[in-house]
Design a protein around this motif. Structure first.
Motif, mmCIF file in Angstrom:
data_model
loop_
_atom_site.group_PDB
_atom_site.id
_atom_site.type_symbol
_atom_site.label_atom_id
_atom_site.label_comp_id
_atom_site.label_asym_id
_atom_site.label_seq_id
_atom_site.Cartn_x
_atom_site.Cartn_y
_atom_site.Cartn_z
ATOM 1 N N GLY A 157 77.780 49.423 12.818
ATOM 2 C CA GLY A 157 77.197 48.256 12.048
ATOM 3 C C GLY A 157 75.729 48.138 11.430
ATOM 4 N N GLY A 158 75.107 49.194 11.792
ATOM 5 C CA GLY A 158 73.693 49.397 11.072
ATOM 6 C C GLY A 158 72.634 48.841 12.296
ATOM 7 N N LEU A 159 72.897 48.281 13.531
ATOM 8 C CA LEU A 159 72.121 48.126 14.584
ATOM 9 C C LEU A 159 71.629 49.427 15.149
ATOM 10 C CD1 LEU A 159 70.833 45.570 15.749
ATOM 11 C CD2 LEU A 159 72.527 45.607 17.477
ATOM 12 N N GLU A 160 70.168 49.858 15.310
ATOM 13 C CA GLU A 160 69.818 51.137 15.769
ATOM 14 C C GLU A 160 68.729 50.824 16.852
ATOM 15 O OE1 GLU A 160 68.290 53.066 12.529
ATOM 16 O OE2 GLU A 160 70.186 53.548 11.627
ATOM 17 N N PRO A 161 68.660 51.807 17.875
ATOM 18 C CA PRO A 161 67.311 52.061 18.700
ATOM 19 C C PRO A 161 66.314 51.783 17.823
ATOM 20 C CG PRO A 161 69.176 53.440 19.374
ATOM 21 C CD PRO A 161 69.490 53.066 18.100
ATOM 22 N N TYR A 162 65.349 50.940 18.267
ATOM 23 C CA TYR A 162 64.071 50.910 17.702
ATOM 24 C C TYR A 162 63.418 52.053 17.954
ATOM 25 C CZ TYR A 162 60.368 48.368 14.822
ATOM 26 O OH TYR A 162 59.291 48.095 14.121
ATOM 27 N N VAL A 163 63.170 52.512 18.889
ATOM 28 C CA VAL A 163 62.283 53.619 19.475
ATOM 29 C C VAL A 163 63.220 54.951 19.312
ATOM 30 C CG1 VAL A 163 61.175 54.927 21.417
ATOM 31 C CG2 VAL A 163 61.031 52.318 20.904
ATOM 32 N N THR A 169 64.347 47.949 22.414
ATOM 33 C CA THR A 169 64.253 47.177 21.293
ATOM 34 C C THR A 169 65.128 48.033 20.247
ATOM 35 O OG1 THR A 169 62.479 48.863 20.979
ATOM 36 C CG2 THR A 169 61.841 46.460 21.690
ATOM 37 N N LEU A 170 65.703 47.055 19.404
ATOM 38 C CA LEU A 170 66.924 47.518 18.304
ATOM 39 C C LEU A 170 65.982 46.956 17.080
ATOM 40 C CD1 LEU A 170 69.786 45.935 20.198
ATOM 41 C CD2 LEU A 170 68.754 48.407 20.396
ATOM 42 N N ARG A 171 66.594 48.013 16.077
ATOM 43 C CA ARG A 171 66.206 47.672 14.532
ATOM 44 C C ARG A 171 67.558 47.357 13.844
ATOM 45 N NH1 ARG A 171 62.265 49.424 11.372
ATOM 46 N NH2 ARG A 171 61.428 51.188 12.689
ATOM 47 N N THR A 172 67.343 45.856 13.317
ATOM 48 C CA THR A 172 68.437 45.239 12.539
ATOM 49 C C THR A 172 68.805 46.063 11.369
ATOM 50 O OG1 THR A 172 66.834 43.486 11.615
ATOM 51 C CG2 THR A 172 68.204 43.047 13.654
ATOM 52 N N PRO A 173 69.874 46.095 10.606
ATOM 53 C CA PRO A 173 70.026 46.678 9.369
ATOM 54 C C PRO A 173 69.230 45.863 8.375
ATOM 55 C CG PRO A 173 72.206 45.703 10.357
ATOM 56 C CD PRO A 173 71.164 45.513 11.509
ATOM 57 N N ALA A 191 66.512 39.322 12.393
ATOM 58 C CA ALA A 191 66.568 39.643 13.924
ATOM 59 C C ALA A 191 66.594 38.399 14.633
ATOM 60 C CB ALA A 191 65.587 40.537 14.451
ATOM 61 N N SER A 192 65.843 37.561 13.930
ATOM 62 C CA SER A 192 65.670 36.085 14.931
ATOM 63 C C SER A 192 67.214 35.486 14.580
ATOM 64 C CB SER A 192 64.703 35.267 14.558
ATOM 65 O OG SER A 192 64.235 35.154 13.662
ATOM 66 N N LYS A 203 61.458 39.805 12.433
ATOM 67 C CA LYS A 203 62.365 40.071 11.003
ATOM 68 C C LYS A 203 63.321 41.143 11.109
ATOM 69 C CE LYS A 203 60.159 38.467 6.753
ATOM 70 N NZ LYS A 203 58.953 37.823 7.497
ATOM 71 N N GLU A 204 62.873 42.122 12.077
ATOM 72 C CA GLU A 204 63.690 43.487 12.285
ATOM 73 C C GLU A 204 63.841 44.122 13.529
ATOM 74 O OE1 GLU A 204 60.857 45.941 10.079
ATOM 75 O OE2 GLU A 204 59.729 46.793 11.872
ATOM 76 N N MET A 205 63.117 43.370 14.322
ATOM 77 C CA MET A 205 63.493 43.672 15.790
ATOM 78 C C MET A 205 64.098 42.883 16.958
ATOM 79 S SD MET A 205 60.519 44.863 18.785
ATOM 80 C CE MET A 205 59.771 46.361 17.871
ATOM 81 N N VAL A 206 65.074 43.218 17.778
ATOM 82 C CA VAL A 206 65.609 42.634 18.677
ATOM 83 C C VAL A 206 65.357 43.144 20.139
ATOM 84 C CG1 VAL A 206 67.950 42.126 19.885
ATOM 85 C CG2 VAL A 206 67.753 42.048 17.349
ATOM 86 N N ARG A 207 64.992 42.345 21.066
ATOM 87 C CA ARG A 207 64.633 43.001 22.388
ATOM 88 C C ARG A 207 65.700 42.922 23.423
ATOM 89 N NH1 ARG A 207 58.855 40.401 23.821
ATOM 90 N NH2 ARG A 207 59.622 41.138 25.724
ATOM 91 N N VAL A 208 66.293 43.501 23.940
ATOM 92 C CA VAL A 208 67.236 43.409 25.136
ATOM 93 C C VAL A 208 66.351 43.359 26.513
ATOM 94 C CG1 VAL A 208 69.364 44.082 26.185
ATOM 95 C CG2 VAL A 208 68.981 44.347 23.676
ATOM 96 N N ASN A 209 66.083 42.447 27.034
ATOM 97 C CA ASN A 209 65.050 42.477 28.206
ATOM 98 C C ASN A 209 65.842 42.816 29.466
ATOM 99 O OD1 ASN A 209 62.666 41.992 26.637
ATOM 100 N ND2 ASN A 209 63.347 39.802 26.443
ATOM 101 N N HIS A 210 66.420 43.853 29.690
ATOM 102 C CA HIS A 210 67.280 44.234 30.819
ATOM 103 C C HIS A 210 66.208 44.381 32.171
ATOM 104 C CE1 HIS A 210 66.288 48.268 29.474
ATOM 105 N NE2 HIS A 210 66.956 47.867 28.271
#
Ligand SMILES: *Cc1c(COP(=O)(O)O)cnc(C)c1O
Length: 367
Positions: free
Chosen positions: A265-271, A283-287, A292-293, A317-324
């Motif tokens: 779906g275009g979502l990718e690891p940011y690092v 962190t993830l990069r949105t397509p 992202a928000s 705009k472009e980063m999602v954080r999964v705070n696990h």
């Protein structure tokens, strides 16, 4: 009517000192540990204002927003700052640090953030410590987002000032924090006329009034509830085992990455490289074209308990954080987070997402 949070006996100096010893054990350090009575920004600012002399030169490594803040404090101290900025999708290398030190031999203070929850990267502190030691500079490390999630070894790595907070991987309170201080760092502070004294930012005050006095009398009333919460948090870590806690965070990061890669779906690891990715948060990069928000809001609408956030500032705009981190370093939390992001992404964009495949990948990577 007595209240369990309100009608407490005073926290004794002995108990305060015992909590310090447990923090020292967590850090595997022989250095003095000071438990700062405030959130981690208190000892971070205290260290920089104590260690950075006016007219001296500092190397400030910027791998995220905290590094930017530290650069501002250093400049405010009258220090010449050499900023080494690294793109947020990667880590700094010991070679880059060595290069900066060679080009600027006058550098006598190095500030580094170990892991950044805000950008999801982690830096190779053991290798960097060797380079900084060989140069002779004082080494200041923000380990707030690494402690509990990955090894933090100030003595073994030659870190002179190692700041930690309990609110991330330790699963503890945010209102107290700690710093280990080397003998070299105390000497530097004492020789710095601009170091805070008789101030809430002063680490020297704690040395003179608390440590040098044999830890007999606290300089002022401690943040009692936060100290008790820190003690409970240390007890819980000791019961689980620090290695088990760190392994849980490593699994959470690996499983999040694997789940997202399987999702599509275009979502990718940011690092880019897994070795540069922090165990504390992924962190993830949105397509392209997916805010992202907006994606996070859609995922949280389905389950508000998930540890999801958009990046701060322009990164929203472009980063999602999964705070696990903390109790969220958990297979089910990770699986639900990846599934919720996938479902929301499919709905928002119409892209093909393999939620079932992502769930399987999370489970496989966890083991
Ligand atoms: C979380 C964090 C801190 C503490 O700051 P808060 O904004 O209060 O959470 C400090 N440094 C780093 C690198 C952090 O990730």
């Amino acid at each position: 009517m007595t209240h369990p949070l309100l009608d407490l006996p005073p926290l004794t100096a002995d108990r305060f000192a015992a909590i310090e010893r447990r923090v020292a054990a967590l850090l595997d350090t022989e250095q003095d540990v000071v438990i700062a009575q405030g959130e981690a920004l208190l000892p971070l600012e205290g260290c920089i204002r104590s260690g950075a002399r006016p007219g001296s030169t500092a190397l400030n490594v910027v791998t995220g927003p905290y590094g930017q803040t530290f650069g501002d404090w250093l400049r405010d101290c009258g220090t010449t700052v050499v900023d080494l900025e690294v793109p947020f999708h990667t880590a700094v290398t010991a070679g880059e640090i060595a290069g900066a030190l060679e080009r600027n031999p006058e550098i006598d203070f190095v500030s580094l953030v170990h892991a950044e929850a805000a950008t999801g990267n982690t830096n190779p502190v053991a290798e960097i410590g060797e380079v900084v030691r060989a140069h002779g500079a004082l080494f200041h490390l923000d380990a707030v987002a690494s402690i509990g999630a990955e090894p933090v070894r100030p003595d073994a790595w030659g870190v002179d000032l190692c700041v930690i907070g309990a609110q991330k991987a330790m699963g503890g309170p945010a209102g107290v924090s700690a710093v280990s201080v080397s003998t070299r760092a105390w000497e530097r502070f004492a020789a710095n006329p601009a170091a805070p004294r008789r101030s809430y930012l002063s680490l020297l005050d704690w040395k003179e009034r608390w440590i040098d006095g044999g830890r007999k009398a606290l300089p002022h009333a401690p943040a009692q509830l936060e100290m008790l919460a820190l003690e409970a948090c240390l007890e819980r870590i000791e019961a689980e085992g620090l290695d088990v806690l760190m392994a849980r965070h490593a699994s959470a990061a690996a499983a999040t990455r694997a789940g997202v890669l399987a999702l599509g779906g275009g979502l990718e690891p940011y690092v880019y490289d897994a070795k540069d990715a922090a165990p504390v948060a992924t962190t993830l990069r949105t397509p392209a074209g997916v805010d992202a928000s907006g994606l996070v809001a859609a995922a949280l609408a389905a389950d508000p308990s998930l540890p999801l956030a958009a990046g701060g500032g322009a990164l929203a705009k472009e980063m999602v954080r999964v705070n696990h981190y903390g109790t969220d370093a958990d297979r089910e939390v990770v699986e639900s987070s990846v599934a919720a992001l996938g479902t929301a992404l499919g709905r928002l964009t119409g892209a093909a997402v393999d939620v079932a495949g992502a769930r399987r990948a999370v489970t496989e990577a966890w083991a």
